[in-house]
Design an enzyme around this catalytic site. Structure first.
Site, PDB file in Angstrom:
ATOM      1  N   TRP A  18      -3.527  -3.812   3.444  1.00 26.21           N
ATOM      2  CA  TRP A  18      -2.762  -2.689   4.007  1.00 26.21           C
ATOM      3  C   TRP A  18      -3.349  -1.362   3.573  1.00 26.21           C
ATOM      4  O   TRP A  18      -3.708  -1.188   2.401  1.00 26.21           O
ATOM      5  CB  TRP A  18      -1.325  -2.777   3.517  1.00 26.21           C
ATOM      6  CG  TRP A  18      -0.508  -1.559   3.823  1.00 26.21           C
ATOM      7  CD1 TRP A  18      -0.447  -0.412   3.085  1.00 26.21           C
ATOM      8  CD2 TRP A  18       0.346  -1.354   4.952  1.00 26.21           C
ATOM      9  NE1 TRP A  18       0.395   0.486   3.687  1.00 26.21           N
ATOM     10  CE2 TRP A  18       0.897  -0.065   4.837  1.00 26.21           C
ATOM     11  CE3 TRP A  18       0.688  -2.145   6.063  1.00 26.21           C
ATOM     12  CZ2 TRP A  18       1.782   0.467   5.774  1.00 26.21           C
ATOM     13  CZ3 TRP A  18       1.579  -1.616   6.994  1.00 26.21           C
ATOM     14  CH2 TRP A  18       2.119  -0.329   6.847  1.00 26.21           C
ATOM     15  N   ASN A  20      -2.374   2.936   4.024  1.00 24.42           N
ATOM     16  CA  ASN A  20      -1.695   4.067   4.678  1.00 24.42           C
ATOM     17  C   ASN A  20      -2.296   5.386   4.223  1.00 24.42           C
ATOM     18  O   ASN A  20      -3.502   5.587   4.458  1.00 24.42           O
ATOM     19  CB  ASN A  20      -0.166   3.967   4.677  1.00 24.42           C
ATOM     20  CG  ASN A  20       0.555   3.873   3.370  1.00 24.42           C
ATOM     21  OD1 ASN A  20       0.320   2.989   2.565  1.00 24.42           O
ATOM     22  ND2 ASN A  20       1.485   4.768   3.122  1.00 24.42           N
ATOM     23  N   ASP A  21      -1.565   6.283   3.625  1.00 23.82           N
ATOM     24  CA  ASP A  21      -2.003   7.682   3.473  1.00 23.82           C
ATOM     25  C   ASP A  21      -3.339   7.875   2.751  1.00 23.82           C
ATOM     26  O   ASP A  21      -3.610   7.203   1.751  1.00 23.82           O
ATOM     27  CB  ASP A  21      -0.993   8.475   2.639  1.00 23.82           C
ATOM     28  CG  ASP A  21       0.440   8.236   3.026  1.00 23.82           C
ATOM     29  OD1 ASP A  21       0.689   7.592   4.054  1.00 23.82           O
ATOM     30  OD2 ASP A  21       1.320   8.675   2.271  1.00 23.82           O
ATOM     31  N   GLN A  37      -3.530   4.860   0.023  1.00 21.72           N
ATOM     32  CA  GLN A  37      -2.428   3.942  -0.251  1.00 21.72           C
ATOM     33  C   GLN A  37      -2.852   2.560   0.222  1.00 21.72           C
ATOM     34  O   GLN A  37      -3.213   2.374   1.395  1.00 21.72           O
ATOM     35  CB  GLN A  37      -1.168   4.406   0.488  1.00 21.72           C
ATOM     36  CG  GLN A  37      -0.637   5.743  -0.020  1.00 21.72           C
ATOM     37  CD  GLN A  37       0.106   5.572  -1.331  1.00 21.72           C
ATOM     38  OE1 GLN A  37       1.227   5.094  -1.362  1.00 21.72           O
ATOM     39  NE2 GLN A  37      -0.535   5.962  -2.435  1.00 21.72           N
ATOM     40  N   SER A  81       1.828   8.323  -2.986  1.00 18.64           N
ATOM     41  CA  SER A  81       0.825   9.348  -2.660  1.00 18.64           C
ATOM     42  C   SER A  81       0.724  10.490  -3.659  1.00 18.64           C
ATOM     43  O   SER A  81       1.685  10.820  -4.346  1.00 18.64           O
ATOM     44  CB  SER A  81       1.087   9.896  -1.262  1.00 18.64           C
ATOM     45  OG  SER A  81       0.635   8.951  -0.328  1.00 18.64           O
ATOM     46  N   ARG A 139       9.116  12.998  -3.543  1.00 11.72           N
ATOM     47  CA  ARG A 139       7.799  12.375  -3.738  1.00 11.72           C
ATOM     48  C   ARG A 139       6.680  13.150  -3.040  1.00 11.72           C
ATOM     49  O   ARG A 139       6.931  13.975  -2.184  1.00 11.72           O
ATOM     50  CB  ARG A 139       7.803  10.937  -3.222  1.00 11.72           C
ATOM     51  CG  ARG A 139       8.052  10.809  -1.731  1.00 11.72           C
ATOM     52  CD  ARG A 139       7.789   9.382  -1.276  1.00 11.72           C
ATOM     53  NE  ARG A 139       8.125   9.167   0.108  1.00 11.72           N
ATOM     54  CZ  ARG A 139       9.301   8.737   0.539  1.00 11.72           C
ATOM     55  NH1 ARG A 139      10.270   8.486  -0.306  1.00 11.72           N
ATOM     56  NH2 ARG A 139       9.516   8.559   1.822  1.00 11.72           N
ATOM     57  N   ASP A 140       5.466  12.816  -3.405  1.00 14.08           N
ATOM     58  CA  ASP A 140       4.211  13.339  -2.857  1.00 14.08           C
ATOM     59  C   ASP A 140       3.972  14.747  -3.405  1.00 14.08           C
ATOM     60  O   ASP A 140       4.923  15.489  -3.637  1.00 14.08           O
ATOM     61  CB  ASP A 140       4.194  13.330  -1.315  1.00 14.08           C
ATOM     62  CG  ASP A 140       4.577  11.972  -0.749  1.00 14.08           C
ATOM     63  OD1 ASP A 140       4.403  10.975  -1.465  1.00 14.08           O
ATOM     64  OD2 ASP A 140       5.085  11.920   0.394  1.00 14.08           O
ATOM     65  N   GLU A 202       7.531  14.368   3.974  1.00  9.81           N
ATOM     66  CA  GLU A 202       6.562  13.591   3.201  1.00  9.81           C
ATOM     67  C   GLU A 202       5.217  14.329   3.185  1.00  9.81           C
ATOM     68  O   GLU A 202       4.860  15.035   4.134  1.00  9.81           O
ATOM     69  CB  GLU A 202       6.361  12.209   3.829  1.00  9.81           C
ATOM     70  CG  GLU A 202       7.637  11.383   3.887  1.00  9.81           C
ATOM     71  CD  GLU A 202       7.371   9.933   4.285  1.00  9.81           C
ATOM     72  OE1 GLU A 202       7.604   9.044   3.466  1.00  9.81           O
ATOM     73  OE2 GLU A 202       6.940   9.697   5.420  1.00  9.81           O
TER      74      GLU A 202
HETATM   75  C1  FRU Z   1       3.945   8.538   3.742  1.00  9.29           C
HETATM   76  C2  FRU Z   1       4.501   7.861   2.501  1.00  9.29           C
HETATM   77  C3  FRU Z   1       4.611   8.815   1.346  1.00  9.29           C
HETATM   78  C4  FRU Z   1       4.583   7.882   0.168  1.00  9.29           C
HETATM   79  C5  FRU Z   1       3.622   6.829   0.625  1.00  9.29           C
HETATM   80  C6  FRU Z   1       3.961   5.456   0.151  1.00  9.29           C
HETATM   81  O1  FRU Z   1       3.416   7.632   4.646  1.00  9.29           O
HETATM   82  O2  FRU Z   1       5.754   7.259   2.788  1.00  9.29           O
HETATM   83  O3  FRU Z   1       5.762   9.628   1.385  1.00  9.29           O
HETATM   84  O4  FRU Z   1       4.159   8.498  -1.009  1.00  9.29           O
HETATM   85  O5  FRU Z   1       3.631   6.850   2.037  1.00  9.29           O
HETATM   86  O6  FRU Z   1       2.949   4.547   0.460  1.00  9.29           O
END
Ligand code: FRU
Length: 486
Positions: A18, A20-21, A37, A81, A139-140, A202
């Site tokens: 997987w 993501n960010d 991520q 993130s 977060r972030d 986010e």
């Molecule tokens: C955005 C998010 C962030 C978080 C991360 C978790 O896509 O939800 O807010 O830190 O992904 O993987």
């Protein structure tokens, strides 16, 4: 895992498991560092790690050992993130440690080559969100330096109010003082529209852009979220005045909505503002698990400011180096549709569209058009619009087909349209406004492109695009290993 997965991009960064960010974007000692991520074990969002890749040219990425792994402390449920900064010469990651359904700010310190990371023993460095706010998420991170002081923005949402950018200050990255909200949104305004700022923000990314002095604006990019649902990425243009961000305008970052999500930007050595985002999947969880991978990192985008402060986005010029063969160069009405095929293409169009005229560009089309993905440019009385019709993109009824559209700045009907096709990843740019999406045709002959214009004219250049090497040899080698499962 199939080595010949037809949906797997060949010149975008993808991984096994997987993704993501984008996180921790840095140019350091001649290399671009892209963290992300990452769940190396399965293509599901669970116990997120920080993956790490480096590149000298923004195109060929080499995967390095995992940078952050969930531990036994405040990040036992994931390392979410964050960003990478240098403090007193020490590479430092600020990330969101997740535990028990919420996140708190954590630090990790790196070796000079940024490959090995040691977590700060006193994590988390902020033990709770501000007590005076009824917060739904926290977060972030976005960090910048003003003199000797670090400033940090943490993404949040305040119950009954909306998204919020919370401002903090520190001398040493370890001890933080809360200064108040830099900006808050209103969850009742624009509700349900593409400009809805949602209930939580986010991945806030704040940066100055434009000529220093009168031409300079501040940009605040954020990803609008509502009750666990990722929606779309927006940005404010405004001015920083002390501890407040004074917004002047709100804009869509990408007409593809959630398909370009949670972006992060960086300044490179030449002073360019480069941005990467996460191209989410538009197919079912089951399809992602069957494929063994999920999530695509965007191509690097060069972000510049127009005189009014709005963003102009375009693939970084480095992307041109992926062009392989020039398949066509000429009058778009003579595009030899039958011979022009590919699932790795760069299509560059200079369009003149008189009022009332339309241009259709199809990609990933079968010869009988049973499957086709169609871009539409329209010059209406309200200006120029770009839309993407994915209703016939795939014969698979389970994939996402939401229509995507929005307006394009163009005073005279002239549009420079660039469409990059990389298997299931589609990135397009019309006069600096992107529309990013995913499409999953099922048929092996869904390779055609075509152009149809009602009036006006188009000059077209079409190239085939090379694969980046990591995506061929290195990757097939790697996924053949037996990956542990959750
Ligand atoms: C955005 C998010 C962030 C978080 C991360 C978790 O896509 O939800 O807010 O830190 O992904 O993987």
């Amino acid at each position: 895992l199939a080595a010949t997965d037809p949906h797997r991009p060949e010149f975008h960064f993808v991984t096994a498991g997987w993704l993501n960010d984008p996180n921790g974007l840095t140019f350091h000692e001649g290399l671009f560092h892209l963290f992300y991520q990452y769940n190396p074990y399965a293509p599901v969002h669970h116990k997120i790690h920080w993956g790490h890749a480096v590149s000298s040219d923004l195109l060929e990425w080499e995967e390095l050992p995992i940078a952050l792994t969930p531990g036994t402390g405040p990040d036992e449920d994931g390392c979410w993130s964050g960003v990478l900064v240098h403090h007193d010469g020490v590479p430092t990651i600020m990330y969101s440690g997740r535990k028990g359904g919420s996140e708190l700010p954590c630090l990790a310190f790196g070796t000079p080559d940024l490959t090995q990371w040691r977590k700060h023993p006193d994590n988390p460095v902020i033990s709770a969100p501000p007590a005076d706010l009824d917060i739904i998420a926290f977060r972030d991170h976005c960090l910048w330096q003003e003199g000797d002081t670090w400033r940090q923005v943490i993404g949040s949402g305040v119950r009954g109010v909306g998204g919020a950018a919370l401002l903090y200050e520190s001398r040493d990255l370890r001890s933080w003082t809360y200064l108040g909200p830099l900006l808050t949104g209103n969850a009742e305004t624009n509700k349900g529209t593409p400009l809805w700022t949602g209930t939580m923000w986010e991945c806030i990314d704040v940066f100055p852009l434009g000529d220093a002095g009168s031409g300079q604006h501040h940009i605040m990019v954020f990803s609008a979220w509502d009750h666990g649902v990722t929606m779309h990425t927006l940005y404010w243009v405004g001015q920083m005045e002390g501890d407040r961000f004074i917004p002047e305008g709100l804009h869509r970052l990408d007409l593809g909505g959630r398909f370009f999500y949670a972006p992060q930007s960086m300044r490179d050595e030449a002073g360019r503002r480069l941005m990467f985002g996460w191209l989410q999947e538009g197919r079912s969880d089951a399809a992602q698990i069957a494929a063994g991978w999920s999530g695509v990192m965007s191509l690097p985008r060069l972000v510049t400011a127009r005189p009014d402060g709005t963003l102009h986005q375009h693939p970084a010029p480095e992307v041109d180096r992926l062009r392989s063969r020039l398949l066509f160069d000429g009058d778009g009405s003579h595009l030899p549709t039958a011979e022009l095929t590919g699932d790795q293409l760069d299509v560059e169009l200079d369009v003149t569209l008189p009022p009332g005229a339309t241009l259709e560009v199809k990609v990933r089309a079968t010869p009988d058009n049973a499957e086709q993905t169609v871009y539409l440019l329209e010059h209406t009385t309200n200006g120029v619009r770009l839309s993407l019709d994915r209703s016939t993109s795939s014969l698979d009824p389970t994939v996402d087909t939401t229509p995507l559209s929005g307006s394009i700045p163009s005073s005279d009907g002239k549009v420079s349209l660039r469409i990059l096709v990389d298997h299931s990843a589609l990135e397009s740019f019309a006069n600096g406004v992107p529309l990013t999406a995913r499409a999953y045709p099922t048929r092996h002959d869904a390779l055609g492109i075509g152009l149809r214009q009602s009036a006006g004219q188009t000059t077209a250049r079409v190239w085939s695009m090379n694969s980046t090497s990591r995506n061929t040899t290195a990757h097939t080698h790697r996924v053949s290993a037996d990956l542990p499962r959750r």
